[in-house]
Design a protein around this motif. Sequence first.
Motif, PDB file in Angstrom:
ATOM      1  N   LEU A 179       0.811  -1.215   0.000  1.00  0.00           N
ATOM      2  CA  LEU A 179       0.000   0.000   0.000  1.00  0.00           C
ATOM      3  C   LEU A 179       0.848   1.270   0.000  1.00  0.00           C
ATOM      4  O   LEU A 179       0.330   2.361  -0.210  1.00  0.00           O
ATOM      5  N   LEU A 180       2.154   1.126   0.246  1.00  0.00           N
ATOM      6  CA  LEU A 180       3.022   2.303   0.240  1.00  0.00           C
ATOM      7  C   LEU A 180       3.134   2.846  -1.180  1.00  0.00           C
ATOM      8  O   LEU A 180       3.401   2.099  -2.113  1.00  0.00           O
ATOM      9  N   PRO A 181       2.923   4.156  -1.362  1.00  0.00           N
ATOM     10  CA  PRO A 181       3.022   4.717  -2.713  1.00  0.00           C
ATOM     11  C   PRO A 181       4.452   4.726  -3.207  1.00  0.00           C
ATOM     12  O   PRO A 181       5.401   4.762  -2.415  1.00  0.00           O
ATOM     13  N   ARG A 182       4.616   4.673  -4.501  1.00  0.00           N
ATOM     14  CA  ARG A 182       5.946   4.760  -5.078  1.00  0.00           C
ATOM     15  C   ARG A 182       6.515   6.155  -4.830  1.00  0.00           C
ATOM     16  O   ARG A 182       5.788   7.149  -4.913  1.00  0.00           O
ATOM     17  N   PRO A 183       7.819   6.259  -4.522  1.00  0.00           N
ATOM     18  CA  PRO A 183       8.421   7.586  -4.339  1.00  0.00           C
ATOM     19  C   PRO A 183       8.261   8.409  -5.611  1.00  0.00           C
ATOM     20  O   PRO A 183       8.489   7.917  -6.719  1.00  0.00           O
ATOM     21  N   LEU A 233       0.192  11.241   1.247  1.00  0.00           N
ATOM     22  CA  LEU A 233      -0.024   9.863   0.815  1.00  0.00           C
ATOM     23  C   LEU A 233       0.632   8.875   1.765  1.00  0.00           C
ATOM     24  O   LEU A 233       0.097   7.803   2.035  1.00  0.00           O
ATOM     25  N   GLN A 234       1.817   9.226   2.269  1.00  0.00           N
ATOM     26  CA  GLN A 234       2.511   8.350   3.208  1.00  0.00           C
ATOM     27  C   GLN A 234       1.688   8.174   4.481  1.00  0.00           C
ATOM     28  O   GLN A 234       1.592   7.077   5.038  1.00  0.00           O
ATOM     29  N   HIS A 276      -5.494  -0.108  -8.414  1.00  0.00           N
ATOM     30  CA  HIS A 276      -4.917   1.191  -8.071  1.00  0.00           C
ATOM     31  C   HIS A 276      -5.523   1.608  -6.734  1.00  0.00           C
ATOM     32  O   HIS A 276      -6.726   1.862  -6.650  1.00  0.00           O
ATOM     33  N   THR A 277      -4.698   1.628  -5.698  1.00  0.00           N
ATOM     34  CA  THR A 277      -5.203   1.863  -4.350  1.00  0.00           C
ATOM     35  C   THR A 277      -5.422   3.348  -4.089  1.00  0.00           C
ATOM     36  O   THR A 277      -4.944   4.212  -4.830  1.00  0.00           O
ATOM     37  N   LYS A 278      -6.137   3.618  -3.015  1.00  0.00           N
ATOM     38  CA  LYS A 278      -6.384   5.003  -2.610  1.00  0.00           C
ATOM     39  C   LYS A 278      -5.119   5.660  -2.073  1.00  0.00           C
ATOM     40  O   LYS A 278      -5.102   6.867  -1.829  1.00  0.00           O
ATOM     41  N   THR A 279      -4.068   4.862  -1.895  1.00  0.00           N
ATOM     42  CA  THR A 279      -2.785   5.404  -1.452  1.00  0.00           C
ATOM     43  C   THR A 279      -1.824   5.588  -2.632  1.00  0.00           C
ATOM     44  O   THR A 279      -0.620   5.758  -2.437  1.00  0.00           O
ATOM     45  N   ASP A 280      -2.353   5.522  -3.842  1.00  0.00           N
ATOM     46  CA  ASP A 280      -1.579   5.756  -5.062  1.00  0.00           C
ATOM     47  C   ASP A 280      -0.539   4.662  -5.313  1.00  0.00           C
ATOM     48  O   ASP A 280       0.529   4.924  -5.868  1.00  0.00           O
ATOM     49  N   ALA A 281      -0.860   3.432  -4.902  1.00  0.00           N
ATOM     50  CA  ALA A 281       0.002   2.283  -5.208  1.00  0.00           C
ATOM     51  C   ALA A 281      -0.684   1.442  -6.273  1.00  0.00           C
ATOM     52  O   ALA A 281      -1.895   1.568  -6.505  1.00  0.00           O
TER      53      ALA A 281
END
Length: 294
Positions: A179-183, A233-234, A276-281
């Motif tokens: 769920l962690l977004p890409r940097p 997002l983090q 595509h998650t709500k955390t932009d992952a």
Amino acid sequence: MKKIRYIPYGYTMRNGRTVIAQEEAAVIREIFSSYISGASLQSIADLLTVQKIPYSERTDVWDKARIARIISNAKYIGEGEYDPIIDEEQSEEAAAVKTARQRNTFKKNLEGINLLRDRVRCAACGAPMRRRVSNKHRIRESWECTNADCGERIRISDSHLLEKVTILMNRIIANTHLLLPRPKKRKDLSMAVQQISREIDAELERDNPSDALIIAKTVELAGQLYAESDAQLQIAASIARKRVSLMTPQEEFNPAYFGDIIAYITLGSGGQVILHTKTDAEIGDDENECNKDT
């Protein structure tokens, strides 16, 4: 036991005659009993695989398709050259359970597809996709890109689509770090940040700069930089991971879980599905293009 089966599981050839293979027959009776008692096709297959019950000389891996064929095979109540392994009452009870589950599956599929209907996008161009149904094809359902210049069409059954989504959802539940977004790539300062910075510099160059104004503009600058960073997002990812840690893997599509985590999905050629998650992952069945399990 044959390397390749030409007769149904549960039977073997002896002296030119089809007879019951007693060890396999015991497995069949257990399959029917478990299914009638409420076990799913997949859970029965998984248990037989874990127990290393051989299906043939070549494999001891079972899947739900094999279990389904056994449940639906009329030969097991005695037909032609085949002696009965189960009685008609068990067979009829299993058939009734199958019908009830199919009706329930249809209802659940409809609920799941209705939830997905406005959340499917084209992997090729990003435009929304529209579900179509045609009786002219073996797979009746398809998703068509609404972008006329793209025209991408993905043929995938409702059941297969929901199954793929469920598999990917279970992957997230088992690996919350996904769920962690890409940097985000470093980018040039925005016009807003540049403007605030110029205002601070201009004030500092005055003979009597206003400390209050400089402090206010510095706070404004910090707020703008934060808004343009991925810090929000983090934080959202951290909250989402805690929520997902309370979830359990599902055998079927779970609308509540999906609604909590997923913003939309994309469909690509060959029926590729990416969540595509709500955390932009992004989590998909092609790990070269999405976040990888570790």
